[in-house]
Design a protein around this motif. Sequence first.
Motif, short mmCIF file in Angstrom:
data_model
loop_
_atom_site.label_atom_id
_atom_site.label_comp_id
_atom_site.label_asym_id
_atom_site.label_seq_id
_atom_site.Cartn_x
_atom_site.Cartn_y
_atom_site.Cartn_z
N ASN A 1 106.02 30.00 79.00
CA ASN A 1 106.64 31.06 79.46
C ASN A 1 108.02 30.81 80.09
OD1 ASN A 1 104.90 32.98 78.45
ND2 ASN A 1 103.68 32.91 80.29
N ILE A 2 108.68 29.89 79.83
CA ILE A 2 110.04 29.30 80.26
C ILE A 2 110.90 30.21 79.54
CG2 ILE A 2 111.60 27.50 80.94
CD1 ILE A 2 108.93 25.73 81.15
N ASN A 3 111.33 31.42 79.65
CA ASN A 3 111.97 32.18 78.60
C ASN A 3 113.14 31.74 78.49
OD1 ASN A 3 109.61 33.71 78.61
ND2 ASN A 3 110.14 35.24 80.26
N GLU A 4 114.06 31.37 79.38
CA GLU A 4 115.20 30.82 79.46
C GLU A 4 115.75 30.00 78.42
OE1 GLU A 4 114.63 32.85 83.02
OE2 GLU A 4 113.77 31.00 82.38
N LEU A 5 114.59 28.71 78.48
CA LEU A 5 114.63 27.63 77.69
C LEU A 5 114.53 27.93 76.16
CD1 LEU A 5 115.17 24.62 77.30
CD2 LEU A 5 112.89 24.22 77.99
N THR A 6 113.48 28.80 76.05
CA THR A 6 113.22 29.37 74.76
C THR A 6 114.39 30.01 74.14
OG1 THR A 6 110.89 29.81 75.42
CG2 THR A 6 111.54 30.94 73.42
N SER A 7 114.97 30.80 74.68
CA SER A 7 116.03 31.47 74.18
C SER A 7 117.29 30.45 73.95
CB SER A 7 116.73 32.47 75.12
OG SER A 7 115.84 33.26 75.47
N MET A 8 117.68 29.57 74.95
CA MET A 8 118.62 28.62 74.44
C MET A 8 118.41 27.73 73.26
SD MET A 8 119.13 26.90 78.36
CE MET A 8 119.78 27.55 79.43
N MET B 1 118.87 26.21 67.50
CA MET B 1 118.40 26.07 66.06
C MET B 1 119.03 26.90 65.15
SD MET B 1 114.09 25.58 66.40
CE MET B 1 114.01 27.08 67.49
N VAL B 2 119.63 27.88 65.56
CA VAL B 2 120.09 28.71 64.61
C VAL B 2 121.68 28.06 64.17
CG1 VAL B 2 121.57 31.00 64.34
CG2 VAL B 2 119.33 31.09 65.27
N GLU B 3 122.00 27.44 65.06
CA GLU B 3 123.19 26.55 64.75
C GLU B 3 123.09 25.41 63.55
OE1 GLU B 3 125.21 24.76 67.83
OE2 GLU B 3 125.22 26.69 69.13
N PHE B 4 121.71 25.23 63.51
CA PHE B 4 121.43 23.99 62.60
C PHE B 4 120.92 24.79 61.13
CE2 PHE B 4 121.01 21.54 66.06
CZ PHE B 4 121.40 20.18 65.87
N ILE B 5 120.83 25.96 61.08
CA ILE B 5 120.35 26.51 59.72
C ILE B 5 121.04 25.95 58.63
CG2 ILE B 5 121.75 28.67 59.72
CD1 ILE B 5 119.20 30.21 58.99
N SER B 6 120.32 25.58 57.68
CA SER B 6 121.05 25.09 56.54
C SER B 6 119.73 25.17 55.34
CB SER B 6 120.96 23.68 56.68
OG SER B 6 119.81 22.92 56.62
N ILE B 7 120.03 24.94 54.13
CA ILE B 7 119.23 24.79 52.92
C ILE B 7 117.86 24.26 53.40
CG2 ILE B 7 120.02 23.00 51.63
CD1 ILE B 7 119.93 26.38 50.16
N LYS C 1 112.44 22.06 67.55
CA LYS C 1 111.46 23.19 67.47
C LYS C 1 110.29 22.96 68.31
CE LYS C 1 110.27 22.06 63.20
NZ LYS C 1 109.62 21.90 61.59
N ASP C 2 110.12 21.57 68.77
CA ASP C 2 108.89 21.19 69.45
C ASP C 2 109.15 21.93 70.83
OD1 ASP C 2 106.66 19.94 69.70
OD2 ASP C 2 107.24 17.94 69.66
N VAL C 3 110.44 21.60 71.40
CA VAL C 3 110.87 22.09 72.59
C VAL C 3 110.45 23.89 72.70
CG1 VAL C 3 112.65 22.52 74.35
CG2 VAL C 3 112.27 20.42 73.23
N TYR C 4 111.15 24.55 71.71
CA TYR C 4 111.03 25.98 71.49
C TYR C 4 109.41 26.40 71.63
CZ TYR C 4 111.10 30.60 69.38
OH TYR C 4 110.96 31.97 69.26
#
Length: 379
Positions: A294-301, A306-312, A284-287
């Motif tokens: 404006n480092i768009n590639e890193l934002t997307s990565m 983060m989506v892989e980590f999604i949980s309750i 989250k912090d890196v995002y």
Amino acid sequence: MEEGYFSFIWKINCFNELVSRHPNGTFFYSERFWSPRGQTGKSINLNVRSVSGNSNNPNNTDYLWRLKLFPNGVDKKSTEFISLYLEAIQTQYEKQNGITGRHKKFRLALYRLDQDHLNTIQTPFLIIDRHILETNFEFNGVNADYGFARIINLKDLCPTESNLPEMDLMVRAQIFDDMPSHGEGSSASLIPECSSLSPFERFFSEKLFCDVEFVFDCGSSLKAHRVILAARSEYFERLLGGEWLEGHMRTITIKDMPFHAFRCIVYHLYTGKLEDGLSFDLLKDVYSKADMLNINELTSMTAEKMVEFISIENWDQILILGWKYYDDRLKTAGMNFAISNWMRIRNTDNMKQVMECGNMDWIEELVIRKFFSPVNNGS
């Protein structure tokens, strides 16, 4: 072995007029085009089309695509930028065989078409040629397209002019030959072309030739090479290039950014990668910091990871980040998780956080999606 690719050229006439007619958030498509299902190392194919051209004749297993361009940016963060995406379209062959997506590598470039002094010949002038992207295109409408929210600032199309002059543009899409699958369970990822970055990677932990040191309130420090950071980031180019006071300093104090997040950003600039093993909180912090710089590639990565980590426990954080940063990938993931697990999350503190976010437009979007979308009736 040299990698083969298919190229599609899209000529956009009077682009300056399209900029004036399309406000932020609106887009137009290229024609649809087909790329062959080739094998790595085979001959290169070239398909040249303009906006009004006709599609090439496909084979049964060819891939169908189109380009999607936002002249004034895809969202509010991208105002004054061009947003450019490649969109995968499911073919009849893919439907009949139950194929719901495709994993491909591609590359996008923009050219300005300059007239000669007699106005008889247009010469392509390369404006921006971005690194190779690799992702899973999905046909469910969520991840059907991929590309750059801010591929280039409009003012950089013609830096010598104060206003955007009359001009034609040309977009080149290169779609690379089929590659082996990354295996089951692998995530869709945005991966820059490592061959162009690998000469930098070995210098990340190498103190030789370092000419700048960043220090932090926690007592940690990080040494780096000015030329590498400046070459990979406009922010660092301004910071270290003499435009700011820090450009003349060998030791620079970094405030309002944790050491570990800063280190991840620098690691990405050297390697084109996202470090493994990052916690959700650090992601989250890196995002947020990568978005700020404006480092768009890193934002997307980082969004992908983060989506892989999604949980309750964290769906609400992902959803709120998606809303806050106008990131459809995060917003969609958070929204879908909430709707699919509604009975489990409706009375949790996470839902309370969403309801107390203070933005009624966001809350209404979730409620409408849950209770009034035909797709979700009865869920």
